[in-house]
Design an enzyme around this catalytic site. Structure first.
Site, PDB file in Angstrom:
ATOM      1  N   PRO A 140       0.803  -1.229   0.000  1.00  0.00           N
ATOM      2  CA  PRO A 140       0.000   0.000   0.000  1.00  0.00           C
ATOM      3  C   PRO A 140       0.833   1.275   0.000  1.00  0.00           C
ATOM      4  O   PRO A 140       0.332   2.341  -0.364  1.00  0.00           O
ATOM      5  CB  PRO A 140      -0.820  -0.115   1.286  1.00  0.00           C
ATOM      6  N   GLY A 141       2.083   1.180   0.389  1.00  0.00           N
ATOM      7  CA  GLY A 141       2.910   2.375   0.431  1.00  0.00           C
ATOM      8  C   GLY A 141       3.564   2.733  -0.885  1.00  0.00           C
ATOM      9  O   GLY A 141       4.125   3.828  -1.021  1.00  0.00           O
ATOM     10  N   GLU A 209      11.432  -9.700   2.836  1.00  0.00           N
ATOM     11  CA  GLU A 209      10.593  -8.988   1.866  1.00  0.00           C
ATOM     12  C   GLU A 209      11.398  -8.617   0.620  1.00  0.00           C
ATOM     13  O   GLU A 209      10.875  -8.666  -0.502  1.00  0.00           O
ATOM     14  CB  GLU A 209       9.998  -7.733   2.504  1.00  0.00           C
TER      15      GLU A 209
END
Length: 260
Positions: A140-141, A209
């Protein structure tokens, strides 16, 4: 795969009660217990309702795991793991735990597996629309910024390295999944690459990630979910996001990640 014949959907929770060894364990554990209770209660309301769901929680403090009533066909298994000294060490072990669980227990037991951060909560339906071979969630960022702003690892020596111009999206490390075979290959590859980096004394920019993003650039996900599948509670909802299904809760990282 015929959805009517799915044996089960398995959820893996890996960020639960793991910071104990060197720091004040009582209040840290209580905070993560709170995350888990809320996660499980909202999961029961929204996540694959009507399906068999088996939740695995990996923790160094199994007695702190809350009791939450689960519907028929849904169960919770708690697995004890050693304490870790830092959040970097926790995230580095994540892929290894997923790989081992699939190899040792899940191959003939489940059809799909989702790996989700426990410091999150469900708000809306998460169901069969999310299933695919390899499933990713757009972060979302970074879904509205230029690719050059993605926080890929830029160390050429790292196995997670992404050169300028590489990449499609920036994916969340806190929500991914798919069929067992695909997730097993992802976890095994990322685990080996994390170990290779460790032998060089380096860490990728965002740990697992970063390795996940490198893997998914080379091995494209068959299903890419929008940021509604892992929003951030500190962000106001953007106009194009019509529903938030799952989100990371607001938290004080200085307290839950004491080595920051």
């Amino acid at each position: 795969m015929n959805l009517l014949n799915i044996k089960s959907v398995t959820v893996i929770l890996l960020f639960v009660l793991l910071l104990k060894l060197l720091y004040s364990s009582v209040w840290q554990s209580c905070r993560y217990t709170m995350f888990l209770k809320n996660f499980l209660e909202t999961m029961e309301q929204h996540f694959f309702t009507g399906f068999n769901v088996h939740v695995f929680v990996f923790t160094d403090q199994p007695k702190e795991v809350p009791q939450v009533k689960m519907a028929s066909g849904r169960q919770l298994t708690v697995r004890t793991v050693p304490s870790f000294k830092s959040w970097q060490e926790i995230t580095s072990r994540r892929m290894e735990l997923i790989q081992t669980l699939i190899e040792d227990e899940l191959r003939d037991y489940a059809d799909y597996i989702f790996c989700l951060d426990v410091d999150s909560q469900f708000h809306g339906r998460w169901g069969t629309e999310s299933l695919g071979g390899l499933v990713a969630v757009v972060h979302p960022g970074y879904y509205k910024v230029d690719r050059s702003a993605f926080p890929y690892d830029r160390q050429p020596i790292s196995k997670a390295y992404m050169a300028p111009g590489d990449g499609d999206f920036y994916y969340c490390g806190g929500a991914f999944g798919g069929v067992l075979q695909e997730v097993h290959l992802l976890a095994k590859t990322c685990h080996l690459n994390l170990e290779d980096d460790a032998t060089k004394g380096i860490h990728a920019a965002w740990q697992e990630e970063s390795h996940l993003n490198r893997y998914m650039w080379i091995n494209k996900p068959s299903k890419v979910l929008s940021p509604e599948y892992l929003w951030q509670d500190f962000k106001p909802k953007d106009p194009e996001i019509h529903i938030i299904r799952f989100s990371g809760v607001v938290k004080n990282y200085a307290k839950i990640r004491p080595n920051i």
